[in-house]
Design a protein around this motif. Structure first.
Motif, PDB file in Angstrom:
ATOM      1  N   MET A   1     -19.405  19.412  13.036  1.00  0.00           N
ATOM      2  CA  MET A   1     -19.516  20.850  13.275  1.00  0.00           C
ATOM      3  C   MET A   1     -20.993  21.213  13.389  1.00  0.00           C
ATOM      4  SD  MET A   1     -16.493  22.839  11.318  1.00  0.00           S
ATOM      5  CE  MET A   1     -16.796  22.428   9.607  1.00  0.00           C
ATOM      6  N   ASN A   2     -21.269  22.229  14.171  1.00  0.00           N
ATOM      7  CA  ASN A   2     -22.641  22.726  14.241  1.00  0.00           C
ATOM      8  C   ASN A   2     -22.662  24.215  13.863  1.00  0.00           C
ATOM      9  OD1 ASN A   2     -21.839  24.183  16.476  1.00  0.00           O
ATOM     10  ND2 ASN A   2     -22.716  22.769  17.962  1.00  0.00           N
TER      11      ASN A   2
ATOM     12  N   LEU B   1     -18.264  14.502   5.738  1.00  0.00           N
ATOM     13  CA  LEU B   1     -19.526  14.799   5.066  1.00  0.00           C
ATOM     14  C   LEU B   1     -19.701  13.906   3.844  1.00  0.00           C
ATOM     15  CD1 LEU B   1     -21.882  16.660   5.287  1.00  0.00           C
ATOM     16  CD2 LEU B   1     -20.523  18.490   4.305  1.00  0.00           C
ATOM     17  N   ASP B   2     -18.593  13.509   3.234  1.00  0.00           N
ATOM     18  CA  ASP B   2     -18.631  12.651   2.044  1.00  0.00           C
ATOM     19  C   ASP B   2     -18.821  11.176   2.416  1.00  0.00           C
ATOM     20  OD1 ASP B   2     -18.327  12.348  -0.847  1.00  0.00           O
ATOM     21  OD2 ASP B   2     -16.416  11.364  -0.397  1.00  0.00           O
ATOM     22  N   THR B   3     -18.944  10.912   3.705  1.00  0.00           N
ATOM     23  CA  THR B   3     -19.125   9.552   4.209  1.00  0.00           C
ATOM     24  C   THR B   3     -20.612   9.191   4.158  1.00  0.00           C
ATOM     25  OG1 THR B   3     -17.215   9.854   5.633  1.00  0.00           O
ATOM     26  CG2 THR B   3     -18.768   8.133   6.290  1.00  0.00           C
TER      27      THR B   3
ATOM     28  N   ASN C   1     -24.124  15.185  -0.556  1.00  0.00           N
ATOM     29  CA  ASN C   1     -23.143  15.324   0.521  1.00  0.00           C
ATOM     30  C   ASN C   1     -21.759  15.679  -0.024  1.00  0.00           C
ATOM     31  OD1 ASN C   1     -25.020  14.737   2.512  1.00  0.00           O
ATOM     32  ND2 ASN C   1     -24.663  12.539   2.382  1.00  0.00           N
ATOM     33  N   GLN C   2     -21.419  15.094  -1.171  1.00  0.00           N
ATOM     34  CA  GLN C   2     -20.098  15.376  -1.728  1.00  0.00           C
ATOM     35  C   GLN C   2     -20.004  16.817  -2.233  1.00  0.00           C
ATOM     36  OE1 GLN C   2     -18.202  13.441  -5.406  1.00  0.00           O
ATOM     37  NE2 GLN C   2     -17.387  12.339  -3.657  1.00  0.00           N
TER      38      GLN C   2
ATOM     39  N   ALA D   1     -19.391  18.714   0.711  1.00  0.00           N
ATOM     40  CA  ALA D   1     -18.008  18.452   1.139  1.00  0.00           C
ATOM     41  C   ALA D   1     -17.037  19.341   0.366  1.00  0.00           C
ATOM     42  CB  ALA D   1     -17.665  16.972   0.937  1.00  0.00           C
TER      43      ALA D   1
ATOM     44  N   LEU E   1     -17.123  22.771   1.711  1.00  0.00           N
ATOM     45  CA  LEU E   1     -16.397  22.838   2.978  1.00  0.00           C
ATOM     46  C   LEU E   1     -14.889  22.831   2.740  1.00  0.00           C
ATOM     47  CD1 LEU E   1     -16.942  22.919   5.938  1.00  0.00           C
ATOM     48  CD2 LEU E   1     -17.387  20.479   5.924  1.00  0.00           C
ATOM     49  N   ASP E   2     -14.479  22.190   1.650  1.00  0.00           N
ATOM     50  CA  ASP E   2     -13.050  22.107   1.306  1.00  0.00           C
ATOM     51  C   ASP E   2     -12.565  23.385   0.608  1.00  0.00           C
ATOM     52  OD1 ASP E   2     -10.595  20.530   1.143  1.00  0.00           O
ATOM     53  OD2 ASP E   2     -10.946  20.461  -1.028  1.00  0.00           O
TER      54      ASP E   2
ATOM     55  N   ASN F   1     -10.795  21.766   7.491  1.00  0.00           N
ATOM     56  CA  ASN F   1     -12.002  21.781   6.664  1.00  0.00           C
ATOM     57  C   ASN F   1     -12.075  20.553   5.762  1.00  0.00           C
ATOM     58  OD1 ASN F   1     -12.886  24.224   7.715  1.00  0.00           O
ATOM     59  ND2 ASN F   1     -11.737  25.424   6.210  1.00  0.00           N
ATOM     60  N   GLN F   2     -10.926  20.115   5.251  1.00  0.00           N
ATOM     61  CA  GLN F   2     -10.944  18.948   4.367  1.00  0.00           C
ATOM     62  C   GLN F   2     -11.277  17.672   5.136  1.00  0.00           C
ATOM     63  OE1 GLN F   2      -7.403  17.212   2.092  1.00  0.00           O
ATOM     64  NE2 GLN F   2      -8.465  18.503   0.612  1.00  0.00           N
TER      65      GLN F   2
ATOM     66  N   PHE G   1     -21.444  14.606  10.863  1.00  0.00           N
ATOM     67  CA  PHE G   1     -21.378  16.049  11.120  1.00  0.00           C
ATOM     68  C   PHE G   1     -20.696  16.279  12.454  1.00  0.00           C
ATOM     69  CE2 PHE G   1     -25.631  15.135   9.147  1.00  0.00           C
ATOM     70  CZ  PHE G   1     -25.324  15.586   7.869  1.00  0.00           C
TER      71      PHE G   1
ATOM     72  N   HIS H   1     -13.282  17.615   7.713  1.00  0.00           N
ATOM     73  CA  HIS H   1     -14.741  17.668   7.874  1.00  0.00           C
ATOM     74  C   HIS H   1     -15.443  17.372   6.541  1.00  0.00           C
ATOM     75  CE1 HIS H   1     -14.900  18.909  12.051  1.00  0.00           C
ATOM     76  NE2 HIS H   1     -13.965  19.797  11.826  1.00  0.00           N
ATOM     77  N   ALA H   2     -14.804  17.759   5.432  1.00  0.00           N
ATOM     78  CA  ALA H   2     -15.377  17.474   4.109  1.00  0.00           C
ATOM     79  C   ALA H   2     -15.443  15.967   3.872  1.00  0.00           C
ATOM     80  CB  ALA H   2     -14.559  18.158   3.015  1.00  0.00           C
ATOM     81  N   VAL H   3     -14.380  15.258   4.244  1.00  0.00           N
ATOM     82  CA  VAL H   3     -14.376  13.794   4.078  1.00  0.00           C
ATOM     83  C   VAL H   3     -15.458  13.164   4.972  1.00  0.00           C
ATOM     84  CG1 VAL H   3     -13.005  11.698   4.459  1.00  0.00           C
ATOM     85  CG2 VAL H   3     -11.994  13.651   3.272  1.00  0.00           C
TER      86      VAL H   3
ATOM     87  N   HIS I   1     -28.804  19.227   9.077  1.00  0.00           N
ATOM     88  CA  HIS I   1     -28.136  18.025   9.607  1.00  0.00           C
ATOM     89  C   HIS I   1     -29.144  17.092  10.259  1.00  0.00           C
ATOM     90  CE1 HIS I   1     -24.044  20.322  10.065  1.00  0.00           C
ATOM     91  NE2 HIS I   1     -24.397  20.143   8.814  1.00  0.00           N
TER      92      HIS I   1
ATOM     93  N   ASP J   1     -27.738  23.364  11.348  1.00  0.00           N
ATOM     94  CA  ASP J   1     -28.067  22.274  12.271  1.00  0.00           C
ATOM     95  C   ASP J   1     -29.385  21.596  11.901  1.00  0.00           C
ATOM     96  OD1 ASP J   1     -25.761  22.715  13.626  1.00  0.00           O
ATOM     97  OD2 ASP J   1     -26.675  23.735  15.337  1.00  0.00           O
TER      98      ASP J   1
ATOM     99  N   PRO K   1     -23.556  10.516   6.222  1.00  0.00           N
ATOM    100  CA  PRO K   1     -22.620  11.610   6.494  1.00  0.00           C
ATOM    101  C   PRO K   1     -22.404  11.842   7.988  1.00  0.00           C
ATOM    102  CG  PRO K   1     -24.751  12.477   5.806  1.00  0.00           C
ATOM    103  CD  PRO K   1     -24.815  10.998   5.598  1.00  0.00           C
TER     104      PRO K   1
END
Lengths: 311, 311
Positions: free
Chosen positions: A284-285, A275-277, B268-269, B272, B275-276, A268-269, A282, A271-273, B289, B286, A280
């Motif tokens: 996961m769906n 998302l923090d990009t 987004n963060q 994130a 998600l974390d 999960n972390q 993705f 995927h969190a990073v 997204h 979806d 972002p």
């Protein structure tokens, strides 16, 4: 090359499974050498399920290095293929086939060309580590063909230059990719933590929620994460080192509760990073979300965790 | 109460818009007082679009405090409603209606009961800050009814005890919720950074991708994030303070490029960190997204950002 005929072909076929990280690799400190920002730990899958099969062939009749992936020719001009080919060729030894009357010396390998055919029995570039299995298999097959004497860890440092996580597929069982400290990457390699027999009632279920190619490749995705995520360095420096120690302990003791808790939290972390990009990423769906929620509910309804998502 | 009749009713109706954070509030340092782990900044929407309308009525004929939300009676026994009612009642002043011949003194308010009817013209608990608009409107309407002399910032500290982000809906335009330092929460309140006329060509588009109630409420979600996310404190302490300064500057200069970049990155963060959290919280699907990806592509195709997702 001492050979009577120009028509000889030497071949080696190898099969390498993919691996799924339980402590994730996401972010490089060196793009060319593929050196990561943190250690990672993975499980190598059973080769009878998800794997790459690669045949490498050499012949004096070949006029250039060529490669086919899933029966379609692809370019070998990229730096990653070139690094692997260069590093393996530099370690090639004399190879002799007395039946065929062929001898290839160390020096010959630099002049001979290769044909490589690789096949994945699972979707390529869909989040199932196809490049990990692919480059591990390539390095291993080439190593066999050229009678390279290096052990799996040393070969892993070569496979790593093709695709980072490939280094972890050189071993079965539980594998740790040590990030290393050296600028030249010589100490960034894989070691086996425990073999596949160590925890043989552990079953991995892979649910392919989409077989479409990822919109963002791992390579460009992690590059963008390193550049734009304000959480990535904190994760790499402060969180992962502790998790690596906890995960090694959980694997050693076959402690499924800790193992699954750490695996889920780290997935999960990661995927969190993503998302923090910015922009972002993705991976996961809605179906992934639903599967995770079901696994979480299942675990809470039992006394101890029974099942977990790895990716 | 000096009143001839027992049948009098005093009423006030107020309308309060919801607000959407551009630097997000996620995580409390005090659950009861609702004190956040970081400052946040929001935009208050146009009240003619998404808003709560609340009527508060008082009468000596009422035998208990009662409330209806969207025409269904709900319990007022929760600590959050009780905090708001207690804090407003403590500041009530003498109220007189000479036409009706009614006078309610400061002391009377403690004995009189209230009927409250509240209505949201948008989906409740679906990620559109219904509780923010709701508690802001409740605090404001009660304040008017009881002739409370406190200004909007002081009222915001009361609304905050109903729902954290409610404090930001007491003002129009661009609003900052200062986290404060005091243990009693007295300095944790909202201030207006700029009014609604400051940047009047800024348009907010709200796309309701699902009107179903969220699976995890904000209250329990952020509590779980504080307990389990290893990224949340880093975000609150190291990342948000800098972003708040940058966002204030962007708003002051009507700098849309910076404004939108910061808004997207912070949204987004926030997701994130969700998600974390363990178990992970998914507030995007979806469709979300896809909308984000389209907005990102649109921005990259133009010279400067043209549109952005706020939530």
């Amino acid at each position: 090359m001492a050979s009577e005929s120009q028509n000889w072909v030497f071949m080696v076929t190898a099969q390498t499974p993919t691996n799924i990280a339980v402590i994730k690799y996401w972010g490089k400190r060196d793009e060319t050498l593929i050196l990561p920002v943190n250690d990672s730990i993975s499980l190598t899958l059973d080769p009878s399920h998800l794997c790459t099969t690669t045949t490498v062939a050499v012949s004096s009749a070949f006029h250039q290095d060529r490669m086919w992936l899933n029966a379609k020719e692809i370019s070998l001009s990229g730096g990653r293929f070139q690094s692997c080919l260069r590093e393996i060729r530099a370690r090639a030894c004399d190879v002799e086939d007395e039946n065929k009357g062929i001898k290839i010396t160390k020096e010959d390998w630099a002049k001979l060309h290769l044909h490589i055919a690789s096949y994945n029995n699972f979707p390529t570039a869909a989040g199932l580590a196809s490049s990990a299995a692919g480059f591990a298999c390539l390095a291993y097959a080439l190593g066999k063909l050229m009678d390279v004497k290096e052990d799996e860890s040393q070969l892993s440092a070569i496979a790593r230059q093709g695709s980072g996580s490939a280094c972890r597929s050189l071993f079965g069982g539980f594998v740790k990719w040590i990030m290393g400290k050296e600028d030249n990457g010589s100490d960034s390699l894989a070691v086996q933590l425990a073999d596949e027999k160590h925890w043989d009632d552990l079953v991995i279920v892979i649910a392919v929620v989409s077989s479409r190619q990822k919109e963002t490749s791992s390579t460009s995705g992690m590059c963008e994460s390193v550049e734009t995520s304000l959480l990535l360095q904190h994760r790499a420096k402060e969180i992962v080192p502790k998790r690596i120690l906890q995960m090694e302990e959980a694997i050693k003791n076959r402690d499924f509760a800790s193992f699954s808790q750490l695996t889920c939290a780290d997935s999960n972390q990661f995927h969190a990073v993503c998302l923090d990009t910015s922009p972002p990423i993705f991976y996961m769906n809605d179906t992934s979300h639903r599967i995770i929620s079901i696994a979480e509910k299942w675990n809470r309804s039992e006394e101890a965790p029974q099942g977990q998502m790895l990716f």
